[in-house]
Design an enzyme around this catalytic site. Structure first.
Site, PDB file in Angstrom:
ATOM      1  N   HIS A 149      -6.372 -31.886  -4.219  1.00 24.65           N
ATOM      2  CA  HIS A 149      -7.036 -31.860  -4.995  1.00 24.65           C
ATOM      3  C   HIS A 149      -8.047 -30.960  -4.047  1.00 24.65           C
ATOM      4  O   HIS A 149      -8.233 -31.157  -2.936  1.00 24.65           O
ATOM      5  CB  HIS A 149      -7.352 -32.268  -5.528  1.00 24.65           C
ATOM      6  CG  HIS A 149      -7.501 -33.366  -4.655  1.00 24.65           C
ATOM      7  ND1 HIS A 149      -8.785 -34.460  -3.940  1.00 24.65           N
ATOM      8  CD2 HIS A 149      -7.452 -34.912  -3.962  1.00 24.65           C
ATOM      9  CE1 HIS A 149      -9.253 -34.841  -3.623  1.00 24.65           C
ATOM     10  NE2 HIS A 149      -7.860 -34.964  -3.635  1.00 24.65           N
ATOM     11  N   HIS A 158      -0.602 -19.228   6.298  1.00 23.16           N
ATOM     12  CA  HIS A 158       1.219 -18.927   5.559  1.00 23.16           C
ATOM     13  C   HIS A 158       0.993 -21.061   5.948  1.00 23.16           C
ATOM     14  O   HIS A 158       1.064 -21.328   6.892  1.00 23.16           O
ATOM     15  CB  HIS A 158       1.776 -18.265   6.657  1.00 23.16           C
ATOM     16  CG  HIS A 158       3.175 -18.713   5.912  1.00 23.16           C
ATOM     17  ND1 HIS A 158       4.023 -18.445   6.571  1.00 23.16           N
ATOM     18  CD2 HIS A 158       3.699 -19.276   5.142  1.00 23.16           C
ATOM     19  CE1 HIS A 158       5.257 -18.277   5.715  1.00 23.16           C
ATOM     20  NE2 HIS A 158       5.110 -19.663   5.592  1.00 23.16           N
TER      21      HIS A 158
END
Length: 223
Positions: A149, A158
């Site tokens: 979250h 990446h």
């Protein structure tokens, strides 16, 4: 969640590159039932190879000249290699020419409805992105990665397979988060920072630095 964007009027996808990352993206597109027009790859074109994994080889990079940017959607099949800007350069150059890179989410990934996915984001099978996260343009959330979250991930990042970002982590553009690494909650990773595979990051990582190993060592990156 910003839903995976499909081109208007049924316009097909063209994949750029034919390496390992492109294979995974072709599989993702097939899982979505998307129409794939073909692949552009200089190596295949130079070898006069007409087909790749069941789709047409359209040519090298120059093959895009034959298309109206509004009639196709592009998929950046270049993997992000540490020390190389090629993936970023392709995205920036072709976006400037009017081509679109839709966000793509594998049907076996889980992405909360509140997540923001910018252009060109690629979310692979088994990945999980939790509420109120933001994923920047041209970023890869690779196979089985976990983004918890309130994470804010910049562009051209990446997050490698099985990497874990705990809640509220901030990742600056161009960073590389290695496979199987864990970044604990609330930390910041600077621009072009690199977290080595299997590393547990327990403090902020400055821009351009690399953290590796067990015990953890922070090094200034040369790239």
């Amino acid at each position: 969640m910003m839903p995976p964007e499909h081109p208007p009027s049924g316009a097909p996808f063209v994949i750029l590159g034919a390496g390992g990352h492109a294979k995974v993206l072709l599989s993702l597109l097939q899982a979505l039932g998307a129409q794939v027009k073909g692949v552009c790859d200089p190596g295949l074109a130079a070898s006069s190879i007409p087909m790749w994994r069941g789709i047409v080889v359209l040519g090298g990079d120059e093959a895009l000249e034959q298309f109206d940017p509004s009639h196709i959607a592009l998929v950046n099949g270049m993997g992000q290699v540490v020390g190389s800007s090629r993936r970023r350069d392709i995205f920036v150059a072709l976006t400037a020419r009017g081509f679109r890179f839709p966000a793509l989410v594998h049907p076996a990934a889980w992405v909360d409805a509140s997540v923001i996915l910018e252009a060109g984001v690629q979310v692979m099978a088994g990945a999980v992105i939790q509420p109120d996260a933001t994923i920047g343009a041209n970023t890869i959330i690779n196979t089985g990665a976990r983004v918890d979250h309130d994470c804010i991930i910049g562009s051209h990042v990446h997050v490698a397979p099985a990497a874990v970002l705990c809640g509220g982590v901030k990742v600056s553009p161009g960073a590389f988060i290695g496979a199987g690494s864990t970044t604990i909650q609330g930390l910041s990773i600077g621009e072009d920072g690199k977290v080595g595979a299997g590393t547990t990051l327990i403090r902020d990582l400055p821009a351009g630095h690399l953290v590796v190993g067990s015990p953890v060592r922070t090094l200034e990156s040369k790239n």
